[in-house]
Design a protein around this motif. Structure first.
Motif, short mmCIF file in Angstrom:
data_model
loop_
_atom_site.label_atom_id
_atom_site.label_comp_id
_atom_site.label_asym_id
_atom_site.label_seq_id
_atom_site.Cartn_x
_atom_site.Cartn_y
_atom_site.Cartn_z
N SER A 56 0.82 -1.21 0.00
CA SER A 56 0.00 0.00 0.00
C SER A 56 0.85 1.27 0.00
O SER A 56 2.06 1.21 0.23
CB SER A 56 -0.92 0.00 1.22
OG SER A 56 -0.14 0.04 2.41
N ASP A 57 0.20 2.39 -0.22
CA ASP A 57 0.91 3.67 -0.30
C ASP A 57 1.53 4.08 1.03
O ASP A 57 2.50 4.84 1.04
CB ASP A 57 -0.03 4.78 -0.77
CG ASP A 57 -0.53 4.53 -2.19
OD1 ASP A 57 0.11 3.74 -2.91
OD2 ASP A 57 -1.54 5.12 -2.56
N ASP A 58 0.99 3.61 2.15
CA ASP A 58 1.57 3.97 3.44
C ASP A 58 2.71 3.03 3.82
O ASP A 58 3.31 3.16 4.88
CB ASP A 58 0.51 4.04 4.54
CG ASP A 58 -0.34 2.79 4.65
OD1 ASP A 58 -0.26 1.93 3.76
OD2 ASP A 58 -1.09 2.69 5.62
N SER A 59 3.06 2.11 2.96
CA SER A 59 4.23 1.26 3.13
C SER A 59 5.40 1.88 2.38
O SER A 59 5.21 2.69 1.48
CB SER A 59 3.97 -0.13 2.55
OG SER A 59 2.90 -0.76 3.18
N VAL B 206 -8.45 6.90 -9.18
CA VAL B 206 -8.95 7.97 -10.03
C VAL B 206 -9.60 9.07 -9.17
O VAL B 206 -9.31 10.26 -9.33
CB VAL B 206 -9.97 7.45 -11.06
CG1 VAL B 206 -10.61 8.58 -11.83
CG2 VAL B 206 -9.30 6.47 -12.01
N HIS B 207 -10.47 8.66 -8.26
CA HIS B 207 -11.21 9.63 -7.42
C HIS B 207 -10.54 9.90 -6.08
O HIS B 207 -11.02 10.73 -5.32
CB HIS B 207 -12.63 9.13 -7.21
CG HIS B 207 -13.38 9.04 -8.50
ND1 HIS B 207 -13.61 7.82 -9.12
CD2 HIS B 207 -13.90 9.98 -9.30
CE1 HIS B 207 -14.26 8.05 -10.24
NE2 HIS B 207 -14.45 9.34 -10.39
N ARG B 208 -9.45 9.16 -5.80
CA ARG B 208 -8.69 9.32 -4.55
C ARG B 208 -9.57 9.21 -3.32
O ARG B 208 -9.53 10.05 -2.42
CB ARG B 208 -7.94 10.65 -4.54
CG ARG B 208 -6.92 10.76 -5.63
CD ARG B 208 -6.14 12.03 -5.52
NE ARG B 208 -5.64 12.37 -6.83
CZ ARG B 208 -5.36 13.60 -7.20
NH1 ARG B 208 -5.53 14.60 -6.38
NH2 ARG B 208 -4.90 13.83 -8.40
N ARG B 209 -10.37 8.16 -3.29
CA ARG B 209 -11.25 7.93 -2.13
C ARG B 209 -11.64 6.45 -2.05
O ARG B 209 -11.48 5.70 -3.02
CB ARG B 209 -12.51 8.78 -2.21
CG ARG B 209 -13.40 8.47 -3.39
CD ARG B 209 -14.64 9.37 -3.37
NE ARG B 209 -15.45 9.15 -4.56
CZ ARG B 209 -16.50 8.32 -4.61
NH1 ARG B 209 -16.85 7.66 -3.54
NH2 ARG B 209 -17.18 8.18 -5.70
#
Length: 61
Positions: A22-25, A56-59
């Motif tokens: 994930s992005d927080d890794s 795409v929608h960042r959610r």
């Protein structure tokens, strides 16, 4: 994974089934996968979780 690196969560691409951290890794390979492929939605590999992320929608979706 490289020595000394940790991951927080593994994500699976809901388009092709690719698995990435994930992005927080450290590394944020799931976002890189989206940027390379335009596959927009990823979900967690955590058991019984319904969490999904749309790049795409960042959610969450």
């Amino acid at each position: 994974m490289l020595p000394g690196r940790t991951w927080t969560r593994l994500l699976v691409c809901l388009t092709c089934g690719g698995v990435a951290c994930s992005d927080d890794s450290q590394g944020g390979h799931a976002r890189a996968h989206y940027q390379e492929t335009d596959h927009p939605v990823a979900g967690t590999l955590e058991p019984r979780s319904t969490w999904r992320w749309c790049y795409v929608h960042r959610r969450t979706v």
